[in-house]
Design a protein around this motif. Structure first.
Motif, PDB file in Angstrom:
ATOM      1  N   ASP A  62       0.725  -1.050  -0.127  1.00 24.35           N
ATOM      2  CA  ASP A  62      -0.047  -0.148  -0.098  1.00 24.35           C
ATOM      3  C   ASP A  62       0.777   1.379   0.404  1.00 24.35           C
ATOM      4  O   ASP A  62       0.149   2.420  -1.057  1.00 24.35           O
ATOM      5  CB  ASP A  62      -0.969  -0.170   0.864  1.00 24.35           C
ATOM      6  CG  ASP A  62      -2.105  -1.447   1.125  1.00 24.35           C
ATOM      7  OD1 ASP A  62      -2.284  -1.932   0.311  1.00 24.35           O
ATOM      8  OD2 ASP A  62      -2.338  -1.456   2.098  1.00 24.35           O
ATOM      9  N   ASP A  63       2.248   0.753   0.162  1.00 27.55           N
ATOM     10  CA  ASP A  63       3.166   2.553   0.450  1.00 27.55           C
ATOM     11  C   ASP A  63       3.544   2.776  -0.923  1.00 27.55           C
ATOM     12  O   ASP A  63       3.509   4.019  -1.200  1.00 27.55           O
ATOM     13  CB  ASP A  63       4.541   2.711   1.738  1.00 27.55           C
ATOM     14  CG  ASP A  63       3.551   1.800   2.913  1.00 27.55           C
ATOM     15  OD1 ASP A  63       2.312   2.595   3.391  1.00 27.55           O
ATOM     16  OD2 ASP A  63       4.987   1.962   3.959  1.00 27.55           O
ATOM     17  N   GLU A  64       3.535   1.845  -1.533  1.00 29.65           N
ATOM     18  CA  GLU A  64       4.418   1.897  -2.780  1.00 29.65           C
ATOM     19  C   GLU A  64       2.980   2.119  -4.066  1.00 29.65           C
ATOM     20  O   GLU A  64       3.656   3.760  -4.603  1.00 29.65           O
ATOM     21  CB  GLU A  64       4.884   0.371  -3.608  1.00 29.65           C
ATOM     22  CG  GLU A  64       6.161  -0.329  -2.615  1.00 29.65           C
ATOM     23  CD  GLU A  64       6.043  -1.469  -3.880  1.00 29.65           C
ATOM     24  OE1 GLU A  64       6.743  -1.617  -4.510  1.00 29.65           O
ATOM     25  OE2 GLU A  64       6.099  -2.265  -2.821  1.00 29.65           O
ATOM     26  N   ILE A  65       1.811   1.898  -3.330  1.00 33.79           N
ATOM     27  CA  ILE A  65       0.594   2.810  -4.384  1.00 33.79           C
ATOM     28  C   ILE A  65       0.539   4.629  -4.075  1.00 33.79           C
ATOM     29  O   ILE A  65       0.091   5.162  -4.919  1.00 33.79           O
ATOM     30  CB  ILE A  65      -0.151   1.677  -4.017  1.00 33.79           C
ATOM     31  CG1 ILE A  65      -0.675   0.255  -4.942  1.00 33.79           C
ATOM     32  CG2 ILE A  65      -1.610   2.426  -4.701  1.00 33.79           C
ATOM     33  CD1 ILE A  65      -1.326  -0.360  -3.991  1.00 33.79           C
ATOM     34  N   GLN A  66       0.383   4.427  -3.222  1.00 34.40           N
ATOM     35  CA  GLN A  66       0.517   5.843  -2.025  1.00 34.40           C
ATOM     36  C   GLN A  66       1.638   6.542  -3.101  1.00 34.40           C
ATOM     37  O   GLN A  66       1.671   7.864  -3.557  1.00 34.40           O
ATOM     38  CB  GLN A  66       0.269   5.706  -0.871  1.00 34.40           C
ATOM     39  CG  GLN A  66      -0.048   6.872  -0.398  1.00 34.40           C
ATOM     40  CD  GLN A  66      -1.664   7.747  -0.847  1.00 34.40           C
ATOM     41  OE1 GLN A  66      -1.465   7.032  -0.969  1.00 34.40           O
ATOM     42  NE2 GLN A  66      -0.383   8.836  -1.661  1.00 34.40           N
ATOM     43  N   ALA A  67       2.767   5.930  -2.379  1.00 34.92           N
ATOM     44  CA  ALA A  67       4.083   6.247  -3.343  1.00 34.92           C
ATOM     45  C   ALA A  67       4.497   6.605  -4.683  1.00 34.92           C
ATOM     46  O   ALA A  67       4.339   8.277  -4.992  1.00 34.92           O
ATOM     47  CB  ALA A  67       5.328   6.281  -3.362  1.00 34.92           C
ATOM     48  N   ALA A  68       3.089   6.271  -5.424  1.00 33.34           N
ATOM     49  CA  ALA A  68       3.515   6.565  -6.751  1.00 33.34           C
ATOM     50  C   ALA A  68       2.325   7.948  -7.210  1.00 33.34           C
ATOM     51  O   ALA A  68       2.224   7.880  -8.369  1.00 33.34           O
ATOM     52  CB  ALA A  68       2.628   5.014  -7.351  1.00 33.34           C
ATOM     53  N   TYR A  69       1.025   7.664  -6.725  1.00 33.39           N
ATOM     54  CA  TYR A  69       0.383   8.583  -6.985  1.00 33.39           C
ATOM     55  C   TYR A  69       1.259  10.299  -6.154  1.00 33.39           C
ATOM     56  O   TYR A  69       0.021  11.162  -7.340  1.00 33.39           O
ATOM     57  CB  TYR A  69      -0.792   8.430  -5.484  1.00 33.39           C
ATOM     58  CG  TYR A  69      -2.000   8.341  -5.817  1.00 33.39           C
ATOM     59  CD1 TYR A  69      -3.129   8.485  -6.608  1.00 33.39           C
ATOM     60  CD2 TYR A  69      -2.105   6.151  -5.506  1.00 33.39           C
ATOM     61  CE1 TYR A  69      -4.606   8.291  -7.634  1.00 33.39           C
ATOM     62  CE2 TYR A  69      -3.470   6.032  -6.027  1.00 33.39           C
ATOM     63  CZ  TYR A  69      -4.514   6.573  -6.496  1.00 33.39           C
ATOM     64  OH  TYR A  69      -5.732   5.788  -6.985  1.00 33.39           O
ATOM     65  N   TYR A 166       2.098   5.499 -13.259  1.00 34.27           N
ATOM     66  CA  TYR A 166       0.798   5.122 -13.756  1.00 34.27           C
ATOM     67  C   TYR A 166       0.706   3.640 -14.021  1.00 34.27           C
ATOM     68  O   TYR A 166      -1.326   4.073 -13.686  1.00 34.27           O
ATOM     69  CB  TYR A 166       1.514   5.799 -15.452  1.00 34.27           C
ATOM     70  CG  TYR A 166       2.479   7.352 -15.247  1.00 34.27           C
ATOM     71  CD1 TYR A 166       1.175   8.616 -14.679  1.00 34.27           C
ATOM     72  CD2 TYR A 166       3.223   7.301 -15.125  1.00 34.27           C
ATOM     73  CE1 TYR A 166       2.279   9.491 -15.325  1.00 34.27           C
ATOM     74  CE2 TYR A 166       4.069   8.752 -15.441  1.00 34.27           C
ATOM     75  CZ  TYR A 166       3.629   9.502 -14.916  1.00 34.27           C
ATOM     76  OH  TYR A 166       3.891  10.956 -15.006  1.00 34.27           O
ATOM     77  N   ILE A 167       0.985   2.558 -13.779  1.00 30.20           N
ATOM     78  CA  ILE A 167      -0.022   0.800 -14.154  1.00 30.20           C
ATOM     79  C   ILE A 167      -0.379   1.296 -12.299  1.00 30.20           C
ATOM     80  O   ILE A 167      -1.423   0.786 -12.630  1.00 30.20           O
ATOM     81  CB  ILE A 167       0.961   1.124 -14.182  1.00 30.20           C
ATOM     82  CG1 ILE A 167       1.639   0.738 -15.907  1.00 30.20           C
ATOM     83  CG2 ILE A 167       0.460  -0.833 -14.188  1.00 30.20           C
ATOM     84  CD1 ILE A 167       2.326  -0.458 -16.460  1.00 30.20           C
ATOM     85  N   LEU A 168       0.671   1.724 -11.685  1.00 27.60           N
ATOM     86  CA  LEU A 168       0.068   1.682 -10.149  1.00 27.60           C
ATOM     87  C   LEU A 168      -1.305   2.175  -9.779  1.00 27.60           C
ATOM     88  O   LEU A 168      -2.049   1.899  -9.178  1.00 27.60           O
ATOM     89  CB  LEU A 168       1.029   1.223  -9.125  1.00 27.60           C
ATOM     90  CG  LEU A 168       2.351   0.621  -9.422  1.00 27.60           C
ATOM     91  CD1 LEU A 168       3.195   0.603  -8.316  1.00 27.60           C
ATOM     92  CD2 LEU A 168       1.737  -0.744  -9.032  1.00 27.60           C
ATOM     93  N   VAL A 169      -1.489   3.638 -10.418  1.00 29.80           N
ATOM     94  CA  VAL A 169      -2.276   4.802 -10.159  1.00 29.80           C
ATOM     95  C   VAL A 169      -2.966   3.998 -10.933  1.00 29.80           C
ATOM     96  O   VAL A 169      -4.471   4.381 -10.529  1.00 29.80           O
ATOM     97  CB  VAL A 169      -1.967   5.770 -10.157  1.00 29.80           C
ATOM     98  CG1 VAL A 169      -3.462   6.768 -10.412  1.00 29.80           C
ATOM     99  CG2 VAL A 169      -0.350   6.743  -8.962  1.00 29.80           C
ATOM    100  N   ALA A 170      -3.686   3.563 -12.216  1.00 35.70           N
ATOM    101  CA  ALA A 170      -4.353   3.180 -13.032  1.00 35.70           C
ATOM    102  C   ALA A 170      -4.662   1.784 -12.340  1.00 35.70           C
ATOM    103  O   ALA A 170      -6.326   2.215 -12.410  1.00 35.70           O
ATOM    104  CB  ALA A 170      -3.215   3.086 -14.435  1.00 35.70           C
ATOM    105  N   ALA A 171      -3.745   1.200 -11.796  1.00 35.02           N
ATOM    106  CA  ALA A 171      -4.304   0.263 -11.515  1.00 35.02           C
ATOM    107  C   ALA A 171      -5.621   0.303  -9.951  1.00 35.02           C
ATOM    108  O   ALA A 171      -6.648  -0.295  -9.667  1.00 35.02           O
ATOM    109  CB  ALA A 171      -4.060  -1.161 -11.393  1.00 35.02           C
ATOM    110  N   ALA A 172      -4.981   1.430  -9.486  1.00 42.91           N
ATOM    111  CA  ALA A 172      -6.015   1.882  -7.858  1.00 42.91           C
ATOM    112  C   ALA A 172      -6.792   2.249  -8.602  1.00 42.91           C
ATOM    113  O   ALA A 172      -7.649   1.962  -7.601  1.00 42.91           O
ATOM    114  CB  ALA A 172      -4.733   2.413  -7.129  1.00 42.91           C
TER     115      ALA A 172
END
Length: 429
Positions: A62-69, A166-172
């Motif tokens: 989850d931290d990586e996804i937030q960092a992607a944002y 951008y892939i992580l953010v799109a997926a989220a």
């Protein structure tokens, strides 16, 4: 671009089945992951992706996804959210429900629709990352009601910094909560058969390189797959009313995907043909992916001169293109004659990228002429159907003789006796 007549034109693009060496590599990788699980998955990730992982680091946190944002631009986030809303709205209209039909004699027939339980979405790295494809794979599955959607993407789609943000953010944004940093044939095998860390899925969707395509073919049967996607295609059917710059730009929008992509103009207009050929050369000169687009245009691009729009329509139906643009004075008048196309774009303002990114219809389309018999990805691709049969005594007494006659015609006496026993019992009462 080469100019040919309809009789001279032949796309002659071979279907990619992979070399013997590629097929053997995929067979070896898939079998190893099937039998050895995480050990093989980690070993091949180190060998092919040059990334050392452990079972604890396979899953994106989850931290990586937030960092992607934090790394993506606000305008990207705004655009991906607007596109997702359009895609969701379009696919909501495709939903169908279960149904039951109760007959006067008490018989009930019907169909039960249920979503698949768990779906795996593969998102490639390689020449480019495509967040839009994440939306196109995930949102129809969500609309269908799939409760578990898992994404796999190579561990270095964003270079040394890891997965492309951008892939992580799109997926989220699409609603994916389970993501793994794995790619290639080993990722497909892990999704299909499962490992100690990754639970198996019921279906694998999403594009990839030749190794991914061959792996999807290898695991089909153990799981379902969407398709074996070929290179991108566009055909533009146009007359004198078309703007040459628009036509050229749309042809190049597909040619820049990869060297195997095809971009074809079909027109009865000599003037348009010449103008588009000149425009393609002019626009190619400043295109960032010019080497890729030029190779595509030179190998698989063409301007096909036809005697009439009717002849052009016949050629379109023979090609069954992935994308078809109709840029004529009255495009809707030709729509009823188009039998084979993955997606149809009407008029000068319906440029192919409108469908690729934003309008709402799915951009995962049949390629290699398969639009003759297949469809864009849709909600039904993530559903399964069960037939429902509840026959009444009255119906069985009425139809039993017919059922037995058909069974005995096929030499299946056991089938016939299963009915006969019931008929004798009921008639004896």
């Amino acid at each position: 671009m080469r100019m040919v007549t309809a009789d001279e034109f032949n796309l002659a693009r071979e279907v990619e089945y992979g070399s013997a060496e590629q097929n053997e590599t995929v067979r070896r990788v898939v079998e190893a992951v099937r039998t050895q699980g995480d050990d093989a998955l980690l070993r091949y990730t180190a060998e092919f992706d040059k990334v050392q992982l452990t079972t604890e680091t396979l899953r994106v946190t989850d931290d990586e996804i937030q960092a992607a944002y934090d790394r993506v631009e606000p305008d990207f986030l705004e655009a991906i959210r607007a596109a997702a809303a359009n895609i969701r709205s379009f696919h909501e209209k495709q939903k169908r429900g279960s149904w039951m039909d109760l007959q006067p004699d008490g018989t009930m027939l019907g169909q039960i629709l249920r979503p698949l339980r768990r779906v795996g979405v593969y998102v490639p790295g390689g020449k480019a990352a495509y967040p839009s494809s994440v939306l196109m794979n995930v949102i129809p599955a969500q609309v269908a009601g799939v409760p578990e959607i898992v994404m796999a993407t190579p561990p270095a789609t964003g270079g040394r910094e890891g997965i492309d943000p951008y892939i992580l953010v799109a997926a989220a944004e699409a609603g994916v909560r389970e993501m793994y940093r794995i790619g290639g044939a080993q990722a497909v095998a892990a999704l299909a058969y499962g490992t100690a860390t990754i639970a198996p899925v019921d279906k694998i969707c999403g594009p990839g390189n030749i190794y991914v395509a061959l792996a999807k073919r290898a695991v089909f049967g153990a799981v379902d797959i969407d398709s074996i996607a070929g290179p991108s295609e566009i055909a533009v059917l146009a007359d004198d009313s078309a703007e040459p710059a628009y036509v050229a730009a749309d042809l190049l929008s597909q040619a820049e995907h990869d060297e195997m992509a095809s971009a074809i103009l079909i027109t009865p207009s000599a003037a348009l043909a010449e103008a588009v050929a000149a425009e393609v050369e002019r626009q190619l000169a400043s295109l960032p992916r010019e080497p890729i687009a030029r190779a595509s245009i030179e190998r698989y691009g063409a301007i096909v001169r036809v005697a009439s729009l009717e002849e052009g329509v016949a050629l379109v139906n023979r090609l069954a293109p992935e994308h078809l643009e109709i840029m004529t004075a009255a495009p809707t008048e030709l729509l009823g004659s188009i039998e084979n196309a993955g997606a149809i774009f009407l008029g000068p303002y319906s440029s192919e990228p409108v469908g690729d990114y934003f309008a709402g219809p799915n951009h995962i389309l049949p390629t290699n002429g398969t639009a003759r018999f297949s469809s864009p990805v849709n909600v039904d691709d993530y559903m399964k159907k069960s037939s429902l049969i509840q026959y009444s005594k009255e119906a069985l007494l009425r139809d039993g003789a017919h059922i037995m006659a058909l069974a005995r015609h096929e030499g299946l006496e056991g089938h016939a006796r299963a009915i006969e026993l019931r008929l004798e019992a009921e008639r004896g009462n």
